[in-house]
Design a protein around this motif. Structure first.
Motif, PDB file in Angstrom:
ATOM      1  N   LEU A 124       7.753   4.288  -8.606  1.00 37.48           N
ATOM      2  CA  LEU A 124       7.899   2.887  -8.243  1.00 37.48           C
ATOM      3  C   LEU A 124       6.542   2.191  -8.242  1.00 37.48           C
ATOM      4  N   VAL A 125       6.533   0.935  -8.687  1.00 37.97           N
ATOM      5  CA  VAL A 125       5.321   0.128  -8.673  1.00 37.97           C
ATOM      6  C   VAL A 125       5.614  -1.179  -7.950  1.00 37.97           C
ATOM      7  N   ALA A 126       4.803  -1.486  -6.930  1.00 36.79           N
ATOM      8  CA  ALA A 126       4.875  -2.781  -6.265  1.00 36.79           C
ATOM      9  C   ALA A 126       3.979  -3.745  -7.024  1.00 36.79           C
ATOM     10  N   VAL A 127       4.482  -4.945  -7.299  1.00 33.49           N
ATOM     11  CA  VAL A 127       3.755  -5.888  -8.150  1.00 33.49           C
ATOM     12  C   VAL A 127       3.873  -7.313  -7.621  1.00 33.49           C
ATOM     13  N   TYR A 128       2.939  -8.155  -8.073  1.00 31.93           N
ATOM     14  CA  TYR A 128       3.115  -9.598  -8.016  1.00 31.93           C
ATOM     15  C   TYR A 128       3.806  -9.985  -9.320  1.00 31.93           C
ATOM     16  N   ALA A 129       4.841 -10.837  -9.223  1.00 32.66           N
ATOM     17  CA  ALA A 129       5.678 -11.128 -10.385  1.00 32.66           C
ATOM     18  C   ALA A 129       5.860 -12.629 -10.574  1.00 32.66           C
ATOM     19  N   PRO A 130       5.066 -13.265 -11.440  1.00 30.96           N
ATOM     20  CA  PRO A 130       5.285 -14.685 -11.750  1.00 30.96           C
ATOM     21  C   PRO A 130       6.696 -14.907 -12.286  1.00 30.96           C
TER      22      PRO A 130
ATOM     23  N   ARG B  63      -3.723   5.251  -8.952  1.00 34.74           N
ATOM     24  CA  ARG B  63      -3.551   4.263 -10.013  1.00 34.74           C
ATOM     25  C   ARG B  63      -4.252   2.946  -9.693  1.00 34.74           C
ATOM     26  N   GLY B  64      -5.398   3.015  -9.043  1.00 30.98           N
ATOM     27  CA  GLY B  64      -6.174   1.811  -8.766  1.00 30.98           C
ATOM     28  C   GLY B  64      -5.721   1.030  -7.555  1.00 30.98           C
ATOM     29  N   GLY B  65      -4.751   1.532  -6.808  1.00 28.91           N
ATOM     30  CA  GLY B  65      -4.273   0.830  -5.618  1.00 28.91           C
ATOM     31  C   GLY B  65      -5.350   0.737  -4.552  1.00 28.91           C
ATOM     32  N   ARG B  66      -5.227  -0.257  -3.686  1.00 32.13           N
ATOM     33  CA  ARG B  66      -6.227  -0.493  -2.638  1.00 32.13           C
ATOM     34  C   ARG B  66      -5.532  -0.656  -1.291  1.00 32.13           C
ATOM     35  N   LEU B  67      -5.924   0.177  -0.332  1.00 32.47           N
ATOM     36  CA  LEU B  67      -5.386   0.125   1.026  1.00 32.47           C
ATOM     37  C   LEU B  67      -6.393  -0.567   1.934  1.00 32.47           C
TER      38      LEU B  67
ATOM     39  N   THR C 107       1.288   2.024  -6.397  1.00 28.02           N
ATOM     40  CA  THR C 107       2.119   2.927  -7.182  1.00 28.02           C
ATOM     41  C   THR C 107       2.429   4.157  -6.346  1.00 28.02           C
ATOM     42  N   GLY C 108       3.685   4.620  -6.396  1.00 31.28           N
ATOM     43  CA  GLY C 108       4.035   5.808  -5.630  1.00 31.28           C
ATOM     44  C   GLY C 108       5.389   6.354  -6.003  1.00 31.28           C
ATOM     45  N   ARG C 109       5.826   7.366  -5.274  1.00 31.76           N
ATOM     46  CA  ARG C 109       7.112   8.003  -5.573  1.00 31.76           C
ATOM     47  C   ARG C 109       8.280   7.060  -5.308  1.00 31.76           C
ATOM     48  N   ASP C 110       8.160   6.254  -4.237  1.00 29.45           N
ATOM     49  CA  ASP C 110       9.192   5.273  -3.907  1.00 29.45           C
ATOM     50  C   ASP C 110       8.580   4.280  -2.930  1.00 29.45           C
ATOM     51  N   ALA C 111       9.415   3.475  -2.268  1.00 25.59           N
ATOM     52  CA  ALA C 111       8.910   2.423  -1.387  1.00 25.59           C
ATOM     53  C   ALA C 111       8.162   2.968  -0.175  1.00 25.59           C
ATOM     54  N   ALA C 112       8.371   4.221   0.176  1.00 27.02           N
ATOM     55  CA  ALA C 112       7.617   4.805   1.297  1.00 27.02           C
ATOM     56  C   ALA C 112       6.130   4.862   0.972  1.00 27.02           C
ATOM     57  N   ASP C 113       5.784   5.004  -0.304  1.00 20.89           N
ATOM     58  CA  ASP C 113       4.382   5.077  -0.719  1.00 20.89           C
ATOM     59  C   ASP C 113       3.779   3.707  -1.014  1.00 20.89           C
TER      60      ASP C 113
END
Length: 284
Positions: free
Chosen positions: A196-202, A65-69, A240-246
């Protein structure tokens, strides 16, 4: 009616992480805005080891989903990582249309499987019993997120990295990742693909990395924030991933590195958009 978006408003995101590296280590970081988030006006990714800008090679890998490691090879010492970017979001995706039938594709199948922090099989019976009073059909995932919002108390530092959705349900308290894990688990137990999606959230307070849910709705995905702490249309996707492990912002792949401090900031030009946390919203 869709929630008003922050379309066109520049988003400025940043983080600063410091690690104490005891032995040579390899770290994987997920802190950069996803490539789908919008047009990058400027971006900087800086790494220093004991104050020097050399000696810690960095490589970038693409994720889903466009994520960058960003993979960092660091010797022993104090490792500092700084990231900042200004992003002009692309036009907000149309809210996913409601359909009764499940779209079966690889993304949906992955988002239906239980995972490390979301043991949906363990809560299948509970979910079936509790869902009796929830709105069914395309609005089910939104109803689940509202149920989690009503049942849990938000408390910073109330959980640790080992807590699953079952622990959160029993404790009745958690952070954004715990709210998201419980919502994802219940959705999956009820047959709704969720991730789950990790985001920046204003607007998030206290400011930190934030975790939200994407649930399948028709041919698309709607974003849900079970904490209701930030307007969804202003979020910037990181991972983006299955949960916080991803979606962990930092993972030590080898060696030993301890996170000493972290600072996160994110703002959007102009006023934050309103959000009723009911109307479907899609995340770029």
């Amino acid at each position: 009616m869709a929630v008003p978006s922050a379309a066109g408003a520049i988003r400025r995101v940043a983080c600063h992480l410091e690690f104490e590296v005891a032995t040579a280590a390899v770290l994987a970081l997920q802190v950069a805005a996803a490539s789908t988030a919008g047009d990058v006006l400027d971006e900087q990714f800086g790494v220093t080891l004991d104050g020097a800008e050399t000696g810690a090679p960095v490589s970038e890998l693409a994720a889903q989903r466009g994520g960058r490691l960003h993979v960092i090879h660091a010797g022993a010492g104090r490792l500092a990582v700084s990231y900042q970017a200004s992003i002009r979001p692309r036009p907000a995706p149309d809210p996913p249309a409601a359909t009764e039938d499940l779209v079966v594709d690889a993304e949906s199948i992955a988002a239906l499987r239980q995972s490390r922090y979301c043991p949906s099989d363990a809560l299948a019976g509970f979910a079936a019993a509790e869902s009796a009073g929830l709105e069914r059909g395309p609005a089910l995932a939104c109803s689940v997120a509202a149920w989690v919002f009503e049942r849990l108390a938000y408390r910073t530092g109330s959980s640790d990295t080992l807590d699953t959705a079952v622990d959160t349900l029993l404790g009745g308290v958690g952070t954004c990742r715990d709210f998201s894990h419980l919502a994802i688990t219940l959705c999956r137990a009820l047959g709704v693909p969720a991730r789950l999606v990790a985001v920046y959230a204003p607007g998030l307070s206290p400011m930190d990395f934030h975790a939200v849910v994407e649930a399948r709705r028709g041919t698309g995905w709607e974003v849900l924030d079970a904490t209701r702490l930030a307007p969804r249309s202003s979020l910037t996707r990181i991972a983006t991933g299955r949960d916080a492990a991803d979606t962990a912002f930092a993972t030590t792949l080898s060696g030993h590195a301890e996170l000493i401090s972290s600072e996160v900031s994110t703002v959007v030009d102009g006023d934050l958009p309103p959000d009723d946390h009911v109307a479907p919203v899609a995340l770029a």
